[in-house]
Design a protein around this motif. Structure first.
Motif, PDB file in Angstrom:
ATOM      1  N   GLU A 125       1.012  -0.591   0.025  1.00 47.86           N
ATOM      2  CA  GLU A 125       0.084   0.036  -0.028  1.00 47.86           C
ATOM      3  C   GLU A 125       1.162   1.127   0.350  1.00 47.86           C
ATOM      4  O   GLU A 125       0.475   2.663  -0.624  1.00 47.86           O
ATOM      5  N   ASN A 126       1.686   1.265   0.604  1.00 49.15           N
ATOM      6  CA  ASN A 126       2.517   2.457   0.598  1.00 49.15           C
ATOM      7  C   ASN A 126       3.122   2.616  -0.403  1.00 49.15           C
ATOM      8  O   ASN A 126       3.434   4.138  -0.638  1.00 49.15           O
ATOM      9  N   PHE A 127       3.764   1.733  -1.140  1.00 47.11           N
ATOM     10  CA  PHE A 127       4.142   1.838  -2.297  1.00 47.11           C
ATOM     11  C   PHE A 127       3.486   2.702  -3.667  1.00 47.11           C
ATOM     12  O   PHE A 127       3.457   3.513  -3.869  1.00 47.11           O
ATOM     13  N   GLY A 144       8.464  12.707  -1.773  1.00 46.62           N
ATOM     14  CA  GLY A 144       8.973  12.848  -0.172  1.00 46.62           C
ATOM     15  C   GLY A 144       8.085  14.187   0.856  1.00 46.62           C
ATOM     16  O   GLY A 144       8.462  13.546   1.795  1.00 46.62           O
ATOM     17  N   ALA A 145       7.334  14.367   0.323  1.00 46.79           N
ATOM     18  CA  ALA A 145       6.518  15.191   1.376  1.00 46.79           C
ATOM     19  C   ALA A 145       4.871  14.358   1.929  1.00 46.79           C
ATOM     20  O   ALA A 145       4.561  14.221   2.467  1.00 46.79           O
ATOM     21  N   THR A 146       4.833  13.576   0.792  1.00 43.52           N
ATOM     22  CA  THR A 146       4.141  11.783   1.891  1.00 43.52           C
ATOM     23  C   THR A 146       4.846  11.346   2.065  1.00 43.52           C
ATOM     24  O   THR A 146       4.081  10.626   3.155  1.00 43.52           O
ATOM     25  N   ALA A 147       6.242  10.819   1.971  1.00 48.24           N
ATOM     26  CA  ALA A 147       6.259   9.515   2.366  1.00 48.24           C
ATOM     27  C   ALA A 147       5.994   9.395   4.258  1.00 48.24           C
ATOM     28  O   ALA A 147       6.163   8.410   5.009  1.00 48.24           O
ATOM     29  N   PRO A 148       6.896   9.918   4.721  1.00 55.50           N
ATOM     30  CA  PRO A 148       7.229  10.488   6.151  1.00 55.50           C
ATOM     31  C   PRO A 148       5.217  10.166   6.818  1.00 55.50           C
ATOM     32  O   PRO A 148       5.355   9.504   7.857  1.00 55.50           O
ATOM     33  N   VAL A 149       4.683  11.123   6.178  1.00 56.09           N
ATOM     34  CA  VAL A 149       2.679  10.963   6.943  1.00 56.09           C
ATOM     35  C   VAL A 149       1.805   9.803   7.048  1.00 56.09           C
ATOM     36  O   VAL A 149       1.852   9.514   7.982  1.00 56.09           O
ATOM     37  N   ILE A 150       2.572   8.505   5.534  1.00 48.56           N
ATOM     38  CA  ILE A 150       2.371   7.126   4.950  1.00 48.56           C
ATOM     39  C   ILE A 150       3.139   6.064   6.246  1.00 48.56           C
ATOM     40  O   ILE A 150       3.049   4.899   5.843  1.00 48.56           O
ATOM     41  N   LYS A 151       4.443   6.552   6.453  1.00 52.21           N
ATOM     42  CA  LYS A 151       5.572   6.141   8.054  1.00 52.21           C
ATOM     43  C   LYS A 151       6.221   5.063   6.235  1.00 52.21           C
ATOM     44  O   LYS A 151       6.051   3.617   6.877  1.00 52.21           O
ATOM     45  N   PHE A 232      -3.527  18.787  -0.505  1.00 58.13           N
ATOM     46  CA  PHE A 232      -5.190  18.394   0.048  1.00 58.13           C
ATOM     47  C   PHE A 232      -4.809  16.561  -0.272  1.00 58.13           C
ATOM     48  O   PHE A 232      -5.659  15.635   0.284  1.00 58.13           O
ATOM     49  N   VAL A 233      -3.905  16.046  -1.337  1.00 62.48           N
ATOM     50  CA  VAL A 233      -3.845  14.784  -1.023  1.00 62.48           C
ATOM     51  C   VAL A 233      -2.558  14.117   0.013  1.00 62.48           C
ATOM     52  O   VAL A 233      -3.461  13.014   0.379  1.00 62.48           O
ATOM     53  N   ILE A 234      -1.970  15.068   0.530  1.00 59.95           N
ATOM     54  CA  ILE A 234      -1.230  14.338   0.868  1.00 59.95           C
ATOM     55  C   ILE A 234      -2.454  14.083   3.102  1.00 59.95           C
ATOM     56  O   ILE A 234      -1.780  13.260   3.339  1.00 59.95           O
ATOM     57  N   LEU A 235      -2.736  15.510   2.817  1.00 59.62           N
ATOM     58  CA  LEU A 235      -4.197  14.541   4.336  1.00 59.62           C
ATOM     59  C   LEU A 235      -5.174  13.775   3.319  1.00 59.62           C
ATOM     60  O   LEU A 235      -5.498  13.560   4.685  1.00 59.62           O
ATOM     61  N   GLY A 236      -4.964  13.944   2.812  1.00 56.40           N
ATOM     62  CA  GLY A 236      -6.166  12.475   2.448  1.00 56.40           C
ATOM     63  C   GLY A 236      -5.835  11.338   2.960  1.00 56.40           C
ATOM     64  O   GLY A 236      -6.104  10.114   2.741  1.00 56.40           O
ATOM     65  N   PHE A 237      -4.156  11.264   2.438  1.00 59.39           N
ATOM     66  CA  PHE A 237      -3.567   9.958   2.148  1.00 59.39           C
ATOM     67  C   PHE A 237      -2.938   9.856   3.999  1.00 59.39           C
ATOM     68  O   PHE A 237      -3.616   8.600   4.389  1.00 59.39           O
ATOM     69  N   ALA A 238      -3.292  10.550   4.656  1.00 63.51           N
ATOM     70  CA  ALA A 238      -2.696  10.835   6.035  1.00 63.51           C
ATOM     71  C   ALA A 238      -3.833  10.254   6.455  1.00 63.51           C
ATOM     72  O   ALA A 238      -4.178   9.523   7.538  1.00 63.51           O
ATOM     73  N   LYS A 239      -5.131  10.794   6.340  1.00 64.02           N
ATOM     74  CA  LYS A 239      -6.658   9.982   7.020  1.00 64.02           C
ATOM     75  C   LYS A 239      -6.567   8.542   6.079  1.00 64.02           C
ATOM     76  O   LYS A 239      -7.183   8.052   7.685  1.00 64.02           O
ATOM     77  N   LEU A 240      -6.565   8.408   5.249  1.00 64.35           N
ATOM     78  CA  LEU A 240      -6.747   7.124   4.550  1.00 64.35           C
ATOM     79  C   LEU A 240      -5.469   5.687   6.083  1.00 64.35           C
ATOM     80  O   LEU A 240      -6.069   5.020   6.297  1.00 64.35           O
ATOM     81  N   ALA A 258      -6.686   9.473  16.646  1.00 63.70           N
ATOM     82  CA  ALA A 258      -7.566   9.616  15.870  1.00 63.70           C
ATOM     83  C   ALA A 258      -7.715  10.944  15.443  1.00 63.70           C
ATOM     84  O   ALA A 258      -7.932  11.792  14.261  1.00 63.70           O
ATOM     85  N   LYS A 259      -6.067  11.289  15.909  1.00 65.89           N
ATOM     86  CA  LYS A 259      -5.854  13.125  15.552  1.00 65.89           C
ATOM     87  C   LYS A 259      -4.361  12.561  14.450  1.00 65.89           C
ATOM     88  O   LYS A 259      -3.561  11.592  14.427  1.00 65.89           O
ATOM     89  N   ILE A 260      -4.412  13.395  12.992  1.00 62.89           N
ATOM     90  CA  ILE A 260      -3.857  13.790  12.444  1.00 62.89           C
ATOM     91  C   ILE A 260      -2.624  14.238  12.548  1.00 62.89           C
ATOM     92  O   ILE A 260      -2.662  15.187  12.670  1.00 62.89           O
ATOM     93  N   LYS A 261      -1.525  13.911  12.640  1.00 62.61           N
ATOM     94  CA  LYS A 261      -0.097  14.585  12.473  1.00 62.61           C
ATOM     95  C   LYS A 261       0.338  15.291  11.164  1.00 62.61           C
ATOM     96  O   LYS A 261       0.740  14.426  10.207  1.00 62.61           O
ATOM     97  N   ILE A 262      -0.099  16.818  10.868  1.00 58.69           N
ATOM     98  CA  ILE A 262       0.359  17.167   9.711  1.00 58.69           C
ATOM     99  C   ILE A 262       1.759  17.540   9.521  1.00 58.69           C
ATOM    100  O   ILE A 262       2.542  18.508  10.306  1.00 58.69           O
ATOM    101  N   PRO A 263       3.072  17.363   8.644  1.00 62.67           N
ATOM    102  CA  PRO A 263       4.453  17.713   8.781  1.00 62.67           C
ATOM    103  C   PRO A 263       4.338  19.156   8.907  1.00 62.67           C
ATOM    104  O   PRO A 263       3.840  19.732   8.558  1.00 62.67           O
TER     105      PRO A 263
END
Length: 343
Positions: A125-127, A144-151, A232-240, A258-263
Motif C-alpha cells: 500500500e505504501n508503494f 518526499g512530502a507523502t512518505a513520512p505521513v504514511i510511514k 489536500f492529497v497528503i491530508l487525504g492519504f494521512a487520513k486513509l 484519531a489525530k492526524i499529524k501534519i508534517p
C-alpha cells in the motif's frame, strides 16, 4: 543540557553529516550543469542517475550514510517549504472552472488508477500511495512530502522517486509529438496535456519548451495548480492511513488515535503559499526561493539516487516497469478524454 554540551553535540552531528552532504552537493552541481547541456533529461534525472551509479560503485563508505540520509530527507523538506513561496492561489483563476475541473479529475483518476493497478500487481500500500502522489502531483517533491505521513520506509521512497522521474522523462519527450498530432499545438489543449500529465516542474518546462512559448506559460500554470493541491492529497492519504491504524487498534482492543499529524513542511508549504498569494513575499524574493528550492531538490535527488541499491531495483524488477508503463499510458489517455469533454 549545558550550552557547551549542546554545542558539542551539534558539532558532532555536523561532522557526521558533512562528508555525505558534500558528496550530494557536488553530484547535484555536476548534474545541474549537465542538465543545461542535455535539457531533455534535465538536472533532476541526471542527479538521480549519477547518484545511483556512484552510490553503487565508488561512493559506498559508511561515513557517507548520515549525510546522504540528511540530504534526501531534510533538504527535500526545505525545498518543499520554499516551493510554497513561489505559488499563488490566484493562478487558479487563469484556468477557470473547466481548467481546474480538468486538473482535479486528472489527479483523482490518476490516483485511483495507481492504487487499483498497483494492488492487482501485488505492490504494498505504501508503494502504491507514493506512486500515486508522485505521478498525480509533482514527482519527487510529492513523494518526499507523502512518505513520512504514511510511514513509508527509505527503500520505498527512493525506488518510487527513481521510477517516477524516469517515467516522467520518457513522457516529456513523447508529449510534444502528441500535442502536434492531436491538437496542432493549440495553446490551451496542448498546455493541459503537458501540464496536467508530467510529473515534475522541470519536465513540464522541458516538454512545453519543445512546443512554443505560449504552451510553456500555460502548461506551467496547469502544473502549479496541481502542486497547490499537494496539501489536500497528503491530508487525504494521512487520513486513509490513520483510519486503518484506528481500525487495527479496535480489532486488538486498543484505544484508537484519531489525530492526524501534519508534517511541519506541509504547514510551511501552505503558509508560504498564503504569504506569496497576499503579496507579503515579493516577486524578487519568490524568484530567489524558486532557485534555492531547485538546488535543494537537486542535492536531495542526488542523495536519493545514492540510497537506491541495484539489488533493490532488481527486486522491483519487470513488474515495476509494467506498472510505470501502465501509469504513463493511463495518464495520457485520461488527459485526452478529459480535454475532449471539458476544454
Amino acid at each position: 543540557m549545558k550550552t557547551q554540551d549542546f554545542i558539542q553535540q551539534k558539532l558532532t552531528n555536523f561532522k557526521d553529516i558533512f562528508p555525505g552532504l558534500i558528496v550530494c552537493i557536488l553530484i547535484g552541481l555536476v548534474a545541474k550543469y549537465l542538465g543545461t547541456l542535455v535539457p531533455t533529461l534535465g538536472g533532476a534525472t541526471i542527479a538521480i542517475l549519477l547518484g545511483l551509479l556512484l552510490g553503487n560503485t565508488v561512493l559506498t563508505h559508511k561515513k557517507l550514510h548520515k549525510g546522504i540520509r540528511f540530504s534526501e530527507s531534510n533538504l527535500l523538506s526545505y525545498s518543499i517549504v520554499l516551493l510554497g513561496g513561489t505559488l499563488s492561489y490566484t493562478v487558479i483563476l487563469e484556468l477557470g472552472v473547466s481548467g481546474v475541473s480538468f486538473i482535479i479529475l486528472q489527479m483523482a483518476l490518476t490516483i485511483a488508477f495507481c492504487l487499483f493497478v498497483g494492488k492487482q500487481l501485488g505492490f504494498s500500500e505504501n508503494f502504491r500511495l507514493l506512486m500515486a502522489s508522485g505521478n498525480a502531483v509533482c514527482g519527487s517533491s510529492a513523494i518526499g512530502a507523502t512518505a513520512p505521513v504514511i510511514k513509508a520506509n527509505d527503500v520505498e521512497k527512493s525506488i518510487t522517486i527513481t521510477l517516477v522521474n524516469l517515467t516522467g522523462t520518457i513522457l516529456m519527450m513523447i508529449l510534444p509529438f502528441l500535442t502536434n498530432l492531436l491538437y496542432e499545438n493549440e495553446t490551451m489543449l496542448s498546455s493541459a496535456l503537458i501540464g496536467g500529465t508530467l510529473q515534475s516542474v522541470g519536465q513540464v518546462v522541458g516538454s512545453a519548451s519543445m512546443v512554443n512559448h505560449d504552451v510553456l506559460k500555460y502548461a506551467t500554470i496547469f502544473k502549479i495548480v496541481r502542486i497547490i493541491f499537494l496539501v489536500f492529497v497528503i491530508l487525504g492519504f494521512a487520513k486513509l492511513k490513520k483510519d486503518e491504524e484506528n481500525h487495527d487498534a479496535e480489532l486488538h482492543h486498543k484505544k484508537p488515535n484519531a489525530k492526524i499529524k501534519i508534517p511541519w513542511y506541509v504547514k510551511g508549504f501552505f503558509l508560504m503559499c498564503f504569504l506569496f498569494s497576499i503579496g507579503f513575499i515579493s516577486e524578487n524574493i519568490s524568484l530567489g526561493f524558486k532557485q534555492i528550492s531547485n538546488y535543494l531538490e537537486i542535492f536531495a535527488l542526488a542523495g536519493i539516487g545514492m540510497s537506491v541499491k541495484f539489488k533493490d531495483l532488481m527486486k522491483a524488477g519487470l513488474k515495476s516497469g509494467v506498472y510505470c508503463l501502465a501509469i504513463g499510458i493511463a495518464q495520457i489517455i485520461i488527459a485526452i478524454i478529459l480535454i475532449w469533454i471539458l476544454l
